[in-house]
Write a protein that holds these residues in place. Structure first.
Motif, PDB file in Angstrom:
ATOM      1  N   ILE A 241      37.878   3.289   1.983  1.00 15.95           N
ATOM      2  CA  ILE A 241      39.253   2.907   2.350  1.00 15.95           C
ATOM      3  C   ILE A 241      39.279   2.366   3.776  1.00 15.95           C
ATOM      4  CG2 ILE A 241      41.566   3.822   2.824  1.00 15.95           C
ATOM      5  CD1 ILE A 241      40.979   5.826   0.465  1.00 15.95           C
ATOM      6  N   ARG A 242      38.585   3.051   4.693  1.00 12.91           N
ATOM      7  CA  ARG A 242      38.526   2.569   6.073  1.00 12.91           C
ATOM      8  C   ARG A 242      37.901   1.169   6.139  1.00 12.91           C
ATOM      9  NH1 ARG A 242      36.945   8.130   6.718  1.00 12.91           N
ATOM     10  NH2 ARG A 242      38.445   9.287   8.019  1.00 12.91           N
ATOM     11  N   ALA A 243      36.853   0.955   5.339  1.00 16.17           N
ATOM     12  CA  ALA A 243      36.195  -0.358   5.348  1.00 16.17           C
ATOM     13  C   ALA A 243      37.156  -1.449   4.909  1.00 16.17           C
ATOM     14  CB  ALA A 243      34.967  -0.327   4.437  1.00 16.17           C
ATOM     15  N   LEU A 244      37.934  -1.186   3.855  1.00 14.83           N
ATOM     16  CA  LEU A 244      38.890  -2.190   3.373  1.00 14.83           C
ATOM     17  C   LEU A 244      40.060  -2.369   4.339  1.00 14.83           C
ATOM     18  CD1 LEU A 244      38.976  -1.345  -0.450  1.00 14.83           C
ATOM     19  CD2 LEU A 244      37.726  -3.187   0.705  1.00 14.83           C
ATOM     20  N   GLU A 245      40.458  -1.306   5.012  1.00 21.39           N
ATOM     21  CA  GLU A 245      41.512  -1.409   6.029  1.00 21.39           C
ATOM     22  C   GLU A 245      41.083  -2.360   7.145  1.00 21.39           C
ATOM     23  OE1 GLU A 245      44.794  -0.324   8.756  1.00 21.39           O
ATOM     24  OE2 GLU A 245      44.519  -0.660   6.621  1.00 21.39           O
ATOM     25  N   ARG A 265      42.447  15.365  -3.131  1.00 22.10           N
ATOM     26  CA  ARG A 265      43.425  14.310  -3.462  1.00 22.10           C
ATOM     27  C   ARG A 265      44.471  14.182  -2.363  1.00 22.10           C
ATOM     28  NH1 ARG A 265      48.985  13.915  -3.734  1.00 22.10           N
ATOM     29  NH2 ARG A 265      49.725  12.674  -5.507  1.00 22.10           N
ATOM     30  N   ASN A 266      44.971  15.311  -1.854  1.00 22.14           N
ATOM     31  CA  ASN A 266      46.004  15.283  -0.822  1.00 22.14           C
ATOM     32  C   ASN A 266      45.474  14.699   0.480  1.00 22.14           C
ATOM     33  OD1 ASN A 266      47.818  16.393  -2.618  1.00 22.14           O
ATOM     34  ND2 ASN A 266      47.569  18.492  -1.862  1.00 22.14           N
ATOM     35  N   GLU A 267      44.226  15.001   0.798  1.00 24.44           N
ATOM     36  CA  GLU A 267      43.594  14.435   1.994  1.00 24.44           C
ATOM     37  C   GLU A 267      43.484  12.913   1.867  1.00 24.44           C
ATOM     38  OE1 GLU A 267      41.185  15.056   5.721  1.00 24.44           O
ATOM     39  OE2 GLU A 267      42.760  16.139   4.653  1.00 24.44           O
ATOM     40  N   VAL A 268      43.097  12.435   0.680  1.00 22.99           N
ATOM     41  CA  VAL A 268      43.006  10.986   0.447  1.00 22.99           C
ATOM     42  C   VAL A 268      44.376  10.333   0.594  1.00 22.99           C
ATOM     43  CG1 VAL A 268      42.531   9.215  -1.289  1.00 22.99           C
ATOM     44  CG2 VAL A 268      40.948  11.125  -1.007  1.00 22.99           C
ATOM     45  N   VAL A 269      45.411  10.952   0.023  1.00 27.28           N
ATOM     46  CA  VAL A 269      46.759  10.372   0.110  1.00 27.28           C
ATOM     47  C   VAL A 269      47.238  10.335   1.558  1.00 27.28           C
ATOM     48  CG1 VAL A 269      49.184  10.685  -0.544  1.00 27.28           C
ATOM     49  CG2 VAL A 269      47.390  10.941  -2.255  1.00 27.28           C
ATOM     50  N   ASP A 270      46.942  11.383   2.331  1.00 32.48           N
ATOM     51  CA  ASP A 270      47.310  11.359   3.751  1.00 32.48           C
ATOM     52  C   ASP A 270      46.647  10.187   4.472  1.00 32.48           C
ATOM     53  OD1 ASP A 270      48.960  13.555   3.595  1.00 32.48           O
ATOM     54  OD2 ASP A 270      47.497  14.984   4.399  1.00 32.48           O
ATOM     55  N   GLN A 273      48.427   6.975   3.492  1.00 32.10           N
ATOM     56  CA  GLN A 273      49.707   6.813   4.177  1.00 32.10           C
ATOM     57  C   GLN A 273      49.521   6.369   5.625  1.00 32.10           C
ATOM     58  OE1 GLN A 273      52.510   6.725   2.804  1.00 32.10           O
ATOM     59  NE2 GLN A 273      52.596   8.108   1.041  1.00 32.10           N
ATOM     60  N   SER A 274      48.289   6.477   6.137  1.00 30.58           N
ATOM     61  CA  SER A 274      48.014   6.122   7.534  1.00 30.58           C
ATOM     62  C   SER A 274      47.533   4.690   7.704  1.00 30.58           C
ATOM     63  CB  SER A 274      46.957   7.083   8.107  1.00 30.58           C
ATOM     64  OG  SER A 274      47.378   8.426   8.010  1.00 30.58           O
ATOM     65  N   VAL A 275      47.122   4.026   6.613  1.00 22.84           N
ATOM     66  CA  VAL A 275      46.602   2.661   6.744  1.00 22.84           C
ATOM     67  C   VAL A 275      47.762   1.677   6.850  1.00 22.84           C
ATOM     68  CG1 VAL A 275      44.530   3.286   5.441  1.00 22.84           C
ATOM     69  CG2 VAL A 275      46.433   2.187   4.265  1.00 22.84           C
ATOM     70  N   ALA A 519      51.002  14.559   9.313  1.00 23.12           N
ATOM     71  CA  ALA A 519      50.809  15.331  10.547  1.00 23.12           C
ATOM     72  C   ALA A 519      49.414  15.108  11.115  1.00 23.12           C
ATOM     73  CB  ALA A 519      51.040  16.815  10.258  1.00 23.12           C
ATOM     74  N   LYS A 520      48.466  14.881  10.217  1.00 18.36           N
ATOM     75  CA  LYS A 520      47.090  14.667  10.646  1.00 18.36           C
ATOM     76  C   LYS A 520      46.860  13.204  10.978  1.00 18.36           C
ATOM     77  CE  LYS A 520      42.326  15.386   9.090  1.00 18.36           C
ATOM     78  NZ  LYS A 520      41.457  15.914   8.004  1.00 18.36           N
ATOM     79  N   THR A 521      46.162  12.933  12.064  1.00 13.98           N
ATOM     80  CA  THR A 521      45.826  11.549  12.408  1.00 13.98           C
ATOM     81  C   THR A 521      44.383  11.269  11.998  1.00 13.98           C
ATOM     82  OG1 THR A 521      45.145  12.214  14.628  1.00 13.98           O
ATOM     83  CG2 THR A 521      47.441  11.490  14.339  1.00 13.98           C
ATOM     84  N   PHE A 522      44.137  10.014  11.630  1.00 10.82           N
ATOM     85  CA  PHE A 522      42.822   9.619  11.140  1.00 10.82           C
ATOM     86  C   PHE A 522      42.241   8.518  12.024  1.00 10.82           C
ATOM     87  CE2 PHE A 522      44.969  11.380   7.482  1.00 10.82           C
ATOM     88  CZ  PHE A 522      43.974  12.073   6.801  1.00 10.82           C
TER      89      PHE A 522
END
Length: 582
Positions: A241-245, A265-270, A273-275, A519-522
């Motif tokens: 996901i980061r690579a495609l972003e 799954r919830n971690e992936v969705v978070d 939501q950050s991209v 709440a979590k930043t990536f």
């Protein structure tokens, strides 16, 4: 009588030997035959099939073991002649290739010093060791091999993440890197939709529909089916996901997953939501009721593709993409004909069918795979014939029609069967004409039902594009002319089958809600190596199946063939000693 011939130091890849076994088994006068390398795992398969002999004890992993059950000893020489002819034809077909073949990693790197990707399709017990070597050489790895222990997968993916590399797999069947089909993949137009998928045929179905709708795919990054399980923690999916972003040409991101661990799954969705880009996500078995922020969650693979295309085109997103008329006229069933038999070559397509069938029966949309069946209740079955239960010592059903042909005939003989649902998956790696291969069994099943006064509708979807090596339109035409009801997607095929027995999926109208930032930043930055993977055509070291070079060469990639053999002739004890000495 059972005859055993051991060909010492005669390594061939497993798919070649499976196809050779099928050809030999069709020899008149041969009751049963099996040709495999003499690995411990293969010896267990010989035992399970009743073909184990004392001579197999001496066979090692680098030796070809030919076992023939025949009442006519003269058939042994006939079989051996066919084996030699097949192997000679393989050798001839490898001549004139426009890539270099090597036998060591050092030579592979010298032949292709700017290699970025290792494609690994060696037997499962060796895959982790070869992937480790690839990572140490700074290569992203695509691991087609299966049967890798979970702890090896976790270790390799953590190591790759620390080095700024990507491990796609193990058991990763499908990928598209900068327009180049990798392993089992369709030929898809290049475009602005990027995919990360923990699902092979899920990627194929979504990307093929995107292509047929006139859009294209920038990359399709496979993760392997276990990536969203708790021990792995979606390492590859989140890095993908980061690579495609960070890939300028990707404007929309698609995420495809079989049922995931909830916390993962919830971690992936978070992260999604950050991209900055709009995202379409499908977690198979989840039935979304709303779109949340920039994440548009879909229920079916077709809906995933339709939303992605609308996002790419800037169209308004609909509340429901699954509404439609799936009725078929002039089908009269007997009172006892009440069940659907879904016989699939694609695992994710089977899972999608199971979800829709379960939903329509009022059982909810969550499914579990039990005893080789994705769904089994009240006579209804959905079976993934690519499951390990059905492929021990046999080619995958996308390659070989034999197992599915048997299931089709058995379903036709069952007086309770109301409709059979099939998938036909095209693309590199798949059978070159599966419609023709399965039509005799389809016709036999229908004729048997008719002889008993039953109508037996067959509903099918063809997953492919007009650019695939097989003729997409010709495959559909062959099926239609034989009386098969052909639909444009697996979703439509399953809903049509449901309509035939008077059922329908309970669809919901989704609303769009805004969400607060997680709440979590990536950290969304990527390594130079990750940037190179998505911004350059891949240069590939292909470790294993030679056929995987075909699509790479055809679509402008560079490749060197690593003609892999088991270390120390496959002697496990010696192999471990050599590994410790390095």
């Amino acid at each position: 009588m059972i005859f055993t011939i051991i060909k010492k130091n005669s390594y061939q890849d497993s798919i070649n030997l499976m196809l050779l076994t099928n050809a030999i088994s069709a020899t008149e006068g041969v009751n049963k035959a099996q040709i495999m390398m003499g690995t411990p795992a293969n010896k267990d398969i010989y035992k399970a099939s009743g073909l184990y002999t004392a001579e197999l004890e001496s066979a090692e992993s680098n030796d070809m073991a030919i076992v023939i059950d025949t009442d006519d000893e003269n058939k042994v020489n006939e079989v051996l002649e066919k084996v030699e002819e097949y192997l000679q034809n393989q050798a001839i077909s490898n001549k004139g290739q426009d890539y270099e073949t090597v036998r060591t990693w050092d030579r592979a790197k010298k032949a292709l010093p700017d290699a970025t990707l290792a494609l690994i399709s060696v037997p499962g017990q060796y895959a982790a060791e070869e992937a480790e070597k690839a990572l140490d050489l700074g290569l992203h790895t695509f691991i087609f091999s299966d049967n890798m222990p979970m702890e090896d997968e976790v270790r390799l993916k953590k190591k790759a993440h620390e080095k700024g590399l990507l491990v796609m797999g193990p058991d990763c069947g499908t990928g598209i890197i900068d327009g180049i089909p990798v392993a089992f993949a369709n030929v898809i137009k290049k475009g602005r939709i990027g995919i990360v998928g923990a699902s092979g045929t899920g990627i194929q179905e979504v990307s093929a529909i995107i292509d047929r709708l006139g859009e294209g795919v920038s990359h399709a990054i496979g993760t392997g089916g276990r990536d969203l399980k708790e021990p792995v923690g979606a390492i590859t999916m989140m890095d993908g996901i980061r690579a495609l972003e960070n890939h300028a040409q990707t404007e929309v991101i698609c995420v495809i997953s079989k049922p995931p661990a909830k916390a993962v799954r919830n971690e992936v969705v978070d992260l999604l939501q950050s991209v900055s880009k709009p995202v379409v996500a499908i977690f198979l078995g989840e039935k979304p009721t709303q779109y949340e922020g920039n994440v548009y969650q879909a229920y079916t693979l077709e809906e995933t593709a339709l939303i992605a295309v609308d996002l790419a085109k800037g169209n308004e997103i609909k509340a429901n993409y699954n509404s439609g008329n799936y009725d078929v006229e002039h089908i009269e069933l007997k009172p006892d004909q009440k069940t659907i038999k879904g016989l699939f070559s694609g695992g994710t397509l089977a899972s999608e069918a199971a979800v829709l069938l379960s939903d329509a029966l009022g059982l909810g949309s969550e499914i579990t795979n039990e005893d080789g069946y994705v769904f089994k209740k009240d006579g209804h079955i959905v079976v993934d014939l690519g499951d390990d239960k059905y492929t021990q010592g046999k080619p995958h059903p996308m390659i070989d029609p034999e197992t599915r042909a048997r299931f089709i005939e058995e379903a036709g003989a069952d007086e309770k069967t109301a409709v059979i649902v099939l998938d036909f998956v095209l693309g590199y790696g798949s059978h070159d004409d599966m419609a023709t291969a399965l039509l005799p069994s389809i016709k036999k099943a229908v004729a048997h039902a008719n002889s008993e006064g039953r109508t037996l509708p067959i509903v099918a979807s063809v997953c492919g594009t007009v650019s695939d090596p097989q003729d997409y339109h010709a495959q559909k035409k062959l099926l239609s002319e034989a009386g098969v009801i052909v639909k444009d997607s697996n979703n439509e095929a399953v809903r049509t089958a449901l309509a035939i027995i008077g059922l329908k999926v309970n669809d919901v109208e989704k609303t769009h809600v805004e969400v607060t930032a997680p709440a979590k930043t990536f950290d969304l930055t990527v390594s130079k190596e990750m940037g190179d993977l998505v911004n350059q055509k891949p240069s590939v070291i292909n470790v294993g199946l030679k056929s995987f070079t075909d699509s790479i060469v055809a679509y402008g990639g560079r490749v060197v063939q690593f003609d892999w053999r088991p270390i120390a002739g496959g002697n496990e004890k010696m192999r471990k000693i050599l590994a410790l000495l390095k």
